[in-house]
Design a protein around this motif. Structure first.
Motif, mmCIF file in Angstrom:
data_model
loop_
_atom_site.group_PDB
_atom_site.id
_atom_site.type_symbol
_atom_site.label_atom_id
_atom_site.label_comp_id
_atom_site.label_asym_id
_atom_site.label_seq_id
_atom_site.Cartn_x
_atom_site.Cartn_y
_atom_site.Cartn_z
ATOM 1 N N VAL A 45 0.455 11.103 -119.289
ATOM 2 C CA VAL A 45 -0.082 10.974 -120.637
ATOM 3 C C VAL A 45 1.021 11.362 -121.608
ATOM 4 C CG1 VAL A 45 -1.832 11.789 -122.264
ATOM 5 C CG2 VAL A 45 -2.408 11.503 -119.848
ATOM 6 N N ASP A 46 1.239 10.507 -122.612
ATOM 7 C CA ASP A 46 2.279 10.751 -123.603
ATOM 8 C C ASP A 46 1.739 10.366 -124.975
ATOM 9 O OD1 ASP A 46 4.673 11.230 -124.896
ATOM 10 O OD2 ASP A 46 5.622 9.387 -124.218
ATOM 11 N N GLY A 47 1.332 11.343 -125.768
ATOM 12 C CA GLY A 47 0.790 11.055 -127.099
ATOM 13 C C GLY A 47 -0.467 10.221 -127.016
ATOM 14 N N ASP A 48 -0.455 9.052 -127.651
ATOM 15 C CA ASP A 48 -1.606 8.150 -127.682
ATOM 16 C C ASP A 48 -1.655 7.212 -126.484
ATOM 17 O OD1 ASP A 48 -2.449 9.187 -130.095
ATOM 18 O OD2 ASP A 48 -1.445 7.651 -131.296
ATOM 19 N N GLY A 49 -0.735 7.375 -125.548
ATOM 20 C CA GLY A 49 -0.681 6.445 -124.424
ATOM 21 C C GLY A 49 -0.766 7.135 -123.079
ATOM 22 N N SER A 50 -1.088 6.327 -122.081
ATOM 23 C CA SER A 50 -1.100 6.827 -120.706
ATOM 24 C C SER A 50 -0.688 5.692 -119.771
ATOM 25 C CB SER A 50 -2.484 7.349 -120.312
ATOM 26 O OG SER A 50 -3.416 6.298 -120.288
ATOM 27 N N THR A 51 -0.090 6.092 -118.676
ATOM 28 C CA THR A 51 0.273 5.144 -117.632
ATOM 29 C C THR A 51 -0.313 5.669 -116.338
ATOM 30 O OG1 THR A 51 2.319 4.512 -118.740
ATOM 31 C CG2 THR A 51 2.172 4.037 -116.396
ATOM 32 N N GLU A 52 -0.978 4.784 -115.596
ATOM 33 C CA GLU A 52 -1.548 5.174 -114.324
ATOM 34 C C GLU A 52 -1.069 4.222 -113.245
ATOM 35 O OE1 GLU A 52 -5.910 4.390 -114.088
ATOM 36 O OE2 GLU A 52 -5.602 3.566 -116.086
ATOM 37 N N GLU A 53 -0.897 4.795 -112.051
ATOM 38 C CA GLU A 53 -0.479 3.997 -110.917
ATOM 39 C C GLU A 53 -1.281 4.461 -109.716
ATOM 40 O OE1 GLU A 53 3.601 2.640 -111.151
ATOM 41 O OE2 GLU A 53 3.877 3.429 -109.134
ATOM 42 N N HIS A 54 -1.784 3.517 -108.934
ATOM 43 C CA HIS A 54 -2.621 3.814 -107.775
ATOM 44 C C HIS A 54 -2.001 3.155 -106.544
ATOM 45 C CE1 HIS A 54 -5.673 5.138 -110.647
ATOM 46 N NE2 HIS A 54 -5.359 4.048 -111.323
ATOM 47 N N TRP A 55 -1.828 3.940 -105.451
ATOM 48 C CA TRP A 55 -1.176 3.452 -104.235
ATOM 49 C C TRP A 55 -2.064 3.657 -103.010
ATOM 50 C CZ3 TRP A 55 3.007 0.544 -103.781
ATOM 51 C CH2 TRP A 55 3.870 0.481 -104.867
ATOM 52 N N THR A 56 -2.111 2.638 -102.157
ATOM 53 C CA THR A 56 -2.813 2.757 -100.881
ATOM 54 C C THR A 56 -1.918 3.459 -99.866
ATOM 55 O OG1 THR A 56 -2.010 0.619 -100.052
ATOM 56 C CG2 THR A 56 -4.116 0.623 -101.261
ATOM 57 N N ARG A 57 -2.549 3.974 -98.826
ATOM 58 C CA ARG A 57 -1.849 4.639 -97.734
ATOM 59 C C ARG A 57 -1.070 3.590 -96.931
ATOM 60 N NH1 ARG A 57 -2.342 9.390 -95.252
ATOM 61 N NH2 ARG A 57 -2.171 9.518 -92.989
ATOM 62 N N PRO A 58 0.107 3.943 -96.396
ATOM 63 C CA PRO A 58 0.847 2.986 -95.571
ATOM 64 C C PRO A 58 0.010 2.531 -94.380
ATOM 65 C CG PRO A 58 2.182 4.939 -96.007
ATOM 66 C CD PRO A 58 0.802 5.230 -96.502
ATOM 67 N N ARG A 59 -0.068 1.220 -94.208
ATOM 68 C CA ARG A 59 -0.805 0.655 -93.081
ATOM 69 C C ARG A 59 -0.356 -0.788 -92.899
ATOM 70 N NH1 ARG A 59 -7.208 -0.292 -92.387
ATOM 71 N NH2 ARG A 59 -7.163 -0.535 -90.131
ATOM 72 N N GLY A 60 -0.129 -1.195 -91.673
ATOM 73 C CA GLY A 60 0.250 -2.568 -91.396
ATOM 74 C C GLY A 60 1.606 -2.959 -91.962
ATOM 75 N N GLY A 61 2.470 -1.978 -92.205
ATOM 76 C CA GLY A 61 3.801 -2.270 -92.730
ATOM 77 C C GLY A 61 3.857 -2.456 -94.237
ATOM 78 N N THR A 62 2.755 -2.122 -94.946
ATOM 79 C CA THR A 62 2.760 -2.274 -96.400
ATOM 80 C C THR A 62 2.054 -1.108 -97.086
ATOM 81 O OG1 THR A 62 0.659 -3.464 -96.493
ATOM 82 C CG2 THR A 62 2.650 -4.801 -96.307
ATOM 83 N N MET A 63 2.393 -0.943 -98.353
ATOM 84 C CA MET A 63 1.641 -0.113 -99.289
ATOM 85 C C MET A 63 1.388 -1.011 -100.493
ATOM 86 S SD MET A 63 3.656 3.537 -99.161
ATOM 87 C CE MET A 63 2.442 4.419 -100.144
#
Length: 114
Positions: A45-63
């Protein structure tokens, strides 16, 4: 566009926090096992803005991940994210605004939690 790892470093220095919601009890295998710490939700969170990122657990060679930046209640940027374990090593793919093909960023350096 900056590679994911630089973005995460900047976010961590800015006081980003992670919540991990583990949906499986199995441990990831392969090179991606080193990135299991990335699993979960990250918010800055930075002032009037926010950035969010969501990641899955490693599985099958990908995230898989998604990112969204909201400023003053309006989404101003978003992207689809993917990290693959390939024969050439780990590659981070970014698709800002859903861009296709995604931009690849091969991993060049890593260490604990980075």
């Amino acid at each position: 566009m900056r590679p994911l790892l630089l973005c995460l470093l900047a976010a961590a220095l800015a006081g980003c926090r992670s919540t991990v919601d583990v949906v499986m009890n199995t441990e990831p295998r392969g090179d991606l096992a080193d990135l299991v710490w990335l699993t979960g939700s990250w918010v800055t969170v930075d002032g009037d803005g926010s950035t969010e990122e969501h990641w899955t657990r490693p599985r099958g060679g990908t995230m898989l991940g998604v990112n969204r930046t909201v400023i003053r209640g309006r989404t101003v940027a978003w992207e689809y994210l993917r990290i693959d374990s390939t024969a050439q090593g780990i590659v981070y793919y970014a698709s800002p605004g859903g861009r296709h093909p995604p931009t690849p960023f091969p991993l060049t350096e890593s260490g604990p939690r980075r």
